[in-house]
Structure formats: C-alpha cells, structure tokens
Write a protein that holds these residues in place. Structure first.
Motif, PDB file in Angstrom:
ATOM      1  N   LEU A 147      -5.652  30.172  24.570  1.00  0.00           N
ATOM      2  CA  LEU A 147      -5.686  31.522  24.011  1.00  0.00           C
ATOM      3  C   LEU A 147      -4.561  31.622  22.783  1.00  0.00           C
ATOM      4  CD1 LEU A 147      -7.728  33.968  23.861  1.00  0.00           C
ATOM      5  CD2 LEU A 147      -6.241  35.131  25.413  1.00  0.00           C
ATOM      6  N   TYR A 148      -3.474  31.491  23.268  1.00  0.00           N
ATOM      7  CA  TYR A 148      -2.243  31.723  22.540  1.00  0.00           C
ATOM      8  C   TYR A 148      -2.100  30.721  21.462  1.00  0.00           C
ATOM      9  CZ  TYR A 148       2.770  31.678  21.417  1.00  0.00           C
ATOM     10  OH  TYR A 148       4.153  31.907  20.797  1.00  0.00           O
ATOM     11  N   ALA A 149      -2.708  29.532  21.524  1.00  0.00           N
ATOM     12  CA  ALA A 149      -2.495  28.684  20.415  1.00  0.00           C
ATOM     13  C   ALA A 149      -3.580  29.006  19.375  1.00  0.00           C
ATOM     14  CB  ALA A 149      -2.840  27.126  20.997  1.00  0.00           C
ATOM     15  N   GLY A 150      -4.958  29.394  20.184  1.00  0.00           N
ATOM     16  CA  GLY A 150      -5.875  29.673  18.900  1.00  0.00           C
ATOM     17  C   GLY A 150      -5.605  30.993  18.117  1.00  0.00           C
ATOM     18  N   SER A 151      -4.754  31.819  18.967  1.00  0.00           N
ATOM     19  CA  SER A 151      -4.276  33.015  18.085  1.00  0.00           C
ATOM     20  C   SER A 151      -3.351  32.656  17.093  1.00  0.00           C
ATOM     21  CB  SER A 151      -3.525  33.878  19.006  1.00  0.00           C
ATOM     22  OG  SER A 151      -3.284  35.300  18.357  1.00  0.00           O
ATOM     23  N   ILE A 152      -2.536  31.588  17.205  1.00  0.00           N
ATOM     24  CA  ILE A 152      -1.371  31.184  16.161  1.00  0.00           C
ATOM     25  C   ILE A 152      -2.071  30.634  15.185  1.00  0.00           C
ATOM     26  CG2 ILE A 152       0.395  29.406  15.745  1.00  0.00           C
ATOM     27  CD1 ILE A 152       1.176  29.799  18.669  1.00  0.00           C
ATOM     28  N   ALA A 153      -3.189  29.849  15.422  1.00  0.00           N
ATOM     29  CA  ALA A 153      -3.979  29.392  14.221  1.00  0.00           C
ATOM     30  C   ALA A 153      -4.698  30.459  13.436  1.00  0.00           C
ATOM     31  CB  ALA A 153      -5.122  28.295  14.629  1.00  0.00           C
ATOM     32  N   TRP A 154      -5.218  31.290  14.057  1.00  0.00           N
ATOM     33  CA  TRP A 154      -5.708  32.616  13.308  1.00  0.00           C
ATOM     34  C   TRP A 154      -4.572  33.442  12.596  1.00  0.00           C
ATOM     35  CZ3 TRP A 154      -5.660  38.137  15.767  1.00  0.00           C
ATOM     36  CH2 TRP A 154      -6.477  38.999  15.088  1.00  0.00           C
ATOM     37  N   VAL A 155      -3.860  33.582  13.106  1.00  0.00           N
ATOM     38  CA  VAL A 155      -2.431  34.270  12.567  1.00  0.00           C
ATOM     39  C   VAL A 155      -2.256  33.380  11.156  1.00  0.00           C
ATOM     40  CG1 VAL A 155      -0.319  35.191  12.346  1.00  0.00           C
ATOM     41  CG2 VAL A 155      -1.554  35.477  14.507  1.00  0.00           C
ATOM     42  N   ILE A 156      -2.195  32.283  11.095  1.00  0.00           N
ATOM     43  CA  ILE A 156      -1.723  31.404   9.982  1.00  0.00           C
ATOM     44  C   ILE A 156      -2.865  31.589   8.995  1.00  0.00           C
ATOM     45  CG2 ILE A 156      -1.375  29.197   9.080  1.00  0.00           C
ATOM     46  CD1 ILE A 156      -0.441  28.352  11.885  1.00  0.00           C
ATOM     47  N   GLY A 157      -4.144  31.661   9.438  1.00  0.00           N
ATOM     48  CA  GLY A 157      -5.190  31.838   8.503  1.00  0.00           C
ATOM     49  C   GLY A 157      -5.207  33.115   7.866  1.00  0.00           C
ATOM     50  N   TYR A 158      -5.186  34.215   8.517  1.00  0.00           N
ATOM     51  CA  TYR A 158      -5.200  35.638   7.835  1.00  0.00           C
ATOM     52  C   TYR A 158      -3.806  35.685   7.132  1.00  0.00           C
ATOM     53  CZ  TYR A 158      -2.860  37.966  12.019  1.00  0.00           C
ATOM     54  OH  TYR A 158      -1.903  38.497  12.860  1.00  0.00           O
ATOM     55  N   ASP A 159      -2.700  35.442   7.544  1.00  0.00           N
ATOM     56  CA  ASP A 159      -1.464  35.502   6.828  1.00  0.00           C
ATOM     57  C   ASP A 159      -1.507  34.733   5.420  1.00  0.00           C
ATOM     58  OD1 ASP A 159       0.679  37.527   6.573  1.00  0.00           O
ATOM     59  OD2 ASP A 159       1.902  35.627   6.729  1.00  0.00           O
ATOM     60  N   THR A 160      -2.009  33.574   5.613  1.00  0.00           N
ATOM     61  CA  THR A 160      -2.079  32.934   4.281  1.00  0.00           C
ATOM     62  C   THR A 160      -3.121  33.769   3.307  1.00  0.00           C
ATOM     63  OG1 THR A 160      -2.079  30.819   5.270  1.00  0.00           O
ATOM     64  CG2 THR A 160      -3.054  30.839   3.477  1.00  0.00           C
ATOM     65  N   ILE A 161      -4.172  34.242   3.803  1.00  0.00           N
ATOM     66  CA  ILE A 161      -4.878  35.172   2.813  1.00  0.00           C
ATOM     67  C   ILE A 161      -3.786  36.321   2.166  1.00  0.00           C
ATOM     68  CG2 ILE A 161      -6.760  36.839   2.799  1.00  0.00           C
ATOM     69  CD1 ILE A 161      -8.325  34.693   4.882  1.00  0.00           C
ATOM     70  N   TYR A 162      -3.189  36.892   3.228  1.00  0.00           N
ATOM     71  CA  TYR A 162      -2.291  38.155   2.913  1.00  0.00           C
ATOM     72  C   TYR A 162      -1.199  37.634   1.730  1.00  0.00           C
ATOM     73  CZ  TYR A 162       0.749  42.314   3.293  1.00  0.00           C
ATOM     74  OH  TYR A 162       1.310  43.206   3.211  1.00  0.00           O
ATOM     75  N   ALA A 163      -0.893  36.435   2.129  1.00  0.00           N
ATOM     76  CA  ALA A 163       0.312  35.914   0.868  1.00  0.00           C
ATOM     77  C   ALA A 163      -0.257  35.566  -0.253  1.00  0.00           C
ATOM     78  CB  ALA A 163       0.943  34.558   1.627  1.00  0.00           C
ATOM     79  N   LEU A 164      -1.431  35.533  -0.421  1.00  0.00           N
ATOM     80  CA  LEU A 164      -2.187  35.256  -1.888  1.00  0.00           C
ATOM     81  C   LEU A 164      -1.875  36.336  -2.941  1.00  0.00           C
ATOM     82  CD1 LEU A 164      -5.813  33.990  -0.971  1.00  0.00           C
ATOM     83  CD2 LEU A 164      -4.096  32.770  -1.980  1.00  0.00           C
ATOM     84  N   GLN A 165      -1.385  37.390  -2.349  1.00  0.00           N
ATOM     85  CA  GLN A 165      -1.155  38.571  -3.152  1.00  0.00           C
ATOM     86  C   GLN A 165       0.172  38.418  -3.904  1.00  0.00           C
ATOM     87  OE1 GLN A 165      -2.023  42.838  -1.395  1.00  0.00           O
ATOM     88  NE2 GLN A 165      -1.597  41.156   0.380  1.00  0.00           N
ATOM     89  N   ASP A 166       1.106  37.695  -3.373  1.00  0.00           N
ATOM     90  CA  ASP A 166       2.373  37.294  -3.763  1.00  0.00           C
ATOM     91  C   ASP A 166       2.689  36.000  -4.343  1.00  0.00           C
ATOM     92  OD1 ASP A 166       2.925  39.894  -2.937  1.00  0.00           O
ATOM     93  OD2 ASP A 166       3.579  39.489  -0.887  1.00  0.00           O
ATOM     94  N   ARG A 167       1.783  35.354  -4.540  1.00  0.00           N
ATOM     95  CA  ARG A 167       2.116  34.125  -4.868  1.00  0.00           C
ATOM     96  C   ARG A 167       2.717  33.814  -6.072  1.00  0.00           C
ATOM     97  NH1 ARG A 167      -2.983  29.828  -4.366  1.00  0.00           N
ATOM     98  NH2 ARG A 167      -3.986  30.995  -5.725  1.00  0.00           N
ATOM     99  N   GLU A 168       2.366  34.483  -7.392  1.00  0.00           N
ATOM    100  CA  GLU A 168       3.265  34.493  -8.508  1.00  0.00           C
ATOM    101  C   GLU A 168       4.716  34.968  -8.384  1.00  0.00           C
ATOM    102  OE1 GLU A 168       1.450  36.135 -11.714  1.00  0.00           O
ATOM    103  OE2 GLU A 168      -0.581  35.150 -11.439  1.00  0.00           O
ATOM    104  N   ASP A 169       4.946  35.820  -7.710  1.00  0.00           N
ATOM    105  CA  ASP A 169       6.457  36.681  -7.445  1.00  0.00           C
ATOM    106  C   ASP A 169       7.209  35.582  -6.490  1.00  0.00           C
ATOM    107  OD1 ASP A 169       6.259  38.668  -9.006  1.00  0.00           O
ATOM    108  OD2 ASP A 169       5.565  39.918  -7.486  1.00  0.00           O
ATOM    109  N   ASP A 170       6.448  34.938  -5.555  1.00  0.00           N
ATOM    110  CA  ASP A 170       7.364  34.127  -4.576  1.00  0.00           C
ATOM    111  C   ASP A 170       7.679  32.934  -5.282  1.00  0.00           C
ATOM    112  OD1 ASP A 170       6.812  36.114  -2.606  1.00  0.00           O
ATOM    113  OD2 ASP A 170       5.135  34.825  -1.618  1.00  0.00           O
ATOM    114  N   ALA A 171       6.742  32.392  -6.075  1.00  0.00           N
ATOM    115  CA  ALA A 171       7.144  31.178  -6.799  1.00  0.00           C
ATOM    116  C   ALA A 171       8.336  31.341  -7.676  1.00  0.00           C
ATOM    117  CB  ALA A 171       5.947  30.635  -7.451  1.00  0.00           C
TER     118      ALA A 171
END
Length: 304
Positions: A187-211
């Motif tokens: 369950l924990y490992a599945g949640s980690i994969a879920w978090v990576i997925g949704y936080d990657t989506i969240y990080a799309l907002q900042d790609r230009e500034d982050d780069a």
C-alpha cells in the motif's frame, strides 16, 4: 481590513475567507497553506486507506479523525519549514514570490514560532498512538526534514515527497494491525507511485521558472514524455494497490474494487495538457477524489 485576491498566492482555494483575516493571522494561515486543503487531504488519505484495509475503519473511527487532525497540523508544519528553507528560491518564482516569507508578510522569527506551535498539535496526535505506531511516526522526521533540499540535488524530489506524503499508511496500519506486514508495504509503495504522478502534474506549473533558476523536478526530467511518465507511475500505483488488496483478500472482486480509482487516474492522464497550467492544477486537485475512491476500495476489502 481585507486584501485583494491578487495579494494571495494564485492557487489559493479560499481567497475570500483568507483575505478577511487580519494580519498577522492571514500570513500565518497562508504559510501553513490552510487556504489550500488539498495538501492535507493528500497527506491524510494513505493513513485512512491503511486503517480501512487493516479492518479498523469502524472500530477505530477515532484513529481516522486523529490522523486527519495530524495531517492538517503536520502538513502545515511541513509547509512552514519548507518556506523557511526555500525563501530565496520562492522569491524568484512567479507562482511563489507572493508567499508570506518572501513577500514580507511573516518574519523568519514568527515563522519558526508558528512551526513549533503546529508541531505541538502533532505531538498531541502522537500521544494517541501505541508503541509501534509511535516509533513509525517518529521515524518520519528525518525524511521530512530532508525534503526541501531534494530539489537541489535530484531530478526526482517528487519521489522523496512520495516517501513523506505516504507515511501515514505506515502509521495507520501499524496502529491497527500491530505489525509491519506485506499489505502495508505494498500500500505504501503504491502511494509513493501515486504521489510521484500527481506531484509531477503539479510541477508542470513551474517548469519554465524552475529551469531558469536551476530547480529540478520530475516534470522537467520527463520533458516531452511527461504524460507517458505520469501514466506509468499511476499504473504502478494501481498494480501495487491491487497486490495489497489481494494479499488481504485473494479474490478477483477485491481487484474490481480498484476500477473506479483506476478509471479516475486514467482520466487525469488522458485529459492532461502539459502546457496548460490551470488544467494541470485542476487535475492535481482532483486527487482528493481519487483518495476517496481508494479508501472506499480499502473499506470494502478490509471489512469483508
């Protein structure tokens, strides 16, 4: 005295309510992200899943409420700590430069005091647990403290966030089941994969500034393959959750309980547009509903 919506961070969900708070309460509320409850929902859900899958959703309803309270307090504490560490970086990013510390709404000293107060609430929650679960909860402090620095040293800070934001699954399971058995780890490992997925989506907002400022993220690392990468992590999450449910109840009907949440995650990927920041934020926030669908699956299997 109210503040205009432009003075509050762009992704706030409660601009009107927060804007009516007097200073410095407004700054403290923003610092702890009380205006954005999606964060504590995402921190809370893995704990609720674990309690439900371990069969404690009814008998230990109080534990679920304590986990919710702890998620609100500790997510707030984590955000305060993160903003203290990241105050210089936040000042260089369009989406974060209006946060309380870089904008001058809250001083560093007041921020540290607020962090201590939120941690004391977390301590009250900790005192409701028993020996094994207390030890598991305390073990989270080191990865939590290290998280703000991950974006400086790895392209995958989302993976570290997954370790941290999924920790409630370990606490909830160990408190109800009294052990650290295979279903919990799956369950924990599945949640980690879920978090990576949704936080990657969240990080799309900042790609230009982050780069521009040299901040690393999975959204930048995946580049043009961000949709495929997110889909892969979501698929891994569903597969690991399926293994967790199967280990509790080896029955095809147990796997069928995952169909709603799997369908929702598939919708997120199918409709994701990497260059649409507003759309990415909407899909990120929809994971509170994904968490609800998952807790219902765990409830059905754990109560059977």
């Amino acid at each position: 005295m109210t503040t205009t919506s432009q003075e509050i961070v762009p992704d706030s969900e409660h601009k009107g309510l927060v804007g009516r708070l007097p200073q410095p309460l407004r700054g403290l509320a923003l610092l702890a992200r009380f205006d954005r409850p999606i964060g504590w929902w995402l921190l809370f859900w893995p704990g609720a899943w674990a309690v439900a899958l371990a069969g404690g959703a009814i008998a230990r309803w109080d534990l679920i409420l304590w986990i919710l309270a702890g998620s609100i307090a500790m997510r707030g504490a984590g955000c305060v700590y993160n903003d203290i560490v990241d105050r210089d970086l936040d000042a260089q990013v369009a989406r974060t430069r209006s946060r309380p510390i870089p904008s001058g709404q809250v001083s560093i000293g007041l921020a540290w005091g607020w962090l201590v107060a939120l941690c004391l609430v977390g301590l009250v929650v900790l005192m409701q647990l028993h020996g094994l679960a207390i030890g598991v909860a305390l073990a989270s402090l080191a990865p939590v403290a290290a998280y703000p620095f991950m974006k400086r040293i790895t392209w995958w800070p989302q993976a570290w966030l997954g370790l941290v934001f999924s920790w409630a699954a370990l606490v909830g399971w160990s408190e109800v089941a009294g052990d650290l058995s295979a279903p919990m780890w799956l369950l924990y490992a599945g949640s980690i994969a879920w978090v990576i997925g949704y936080d990657t989506i969240y990080a799309l907002q900042d790609r230009e500034d982050d780069a521009l400022i040299g901040v690393r993220s999975s959204a930048l690392r995946m580049g043009t393959h961000v949709r495929g990468g997110t889909a892969a992590f979501y698929a891994a999450a569903v597969a690991l959750w399926g293994a967790a449910l199967w280990s509790v109840r080896p029955d095809p009907l147990a796997l069928a309980a995952l169909l709603p949440v799997a369908g929702h995650l598939a919708w997120q990927v199918a409709t994701l547009r990497p260059d649409d920041g507003a759309g990415a934020l909407q899909r990120f926030r929809s994971n509170r509903f994904a968490g609800l669908l998952m807790v219902l699956a765990c409830l059905v299997v754990g109560s059977a």
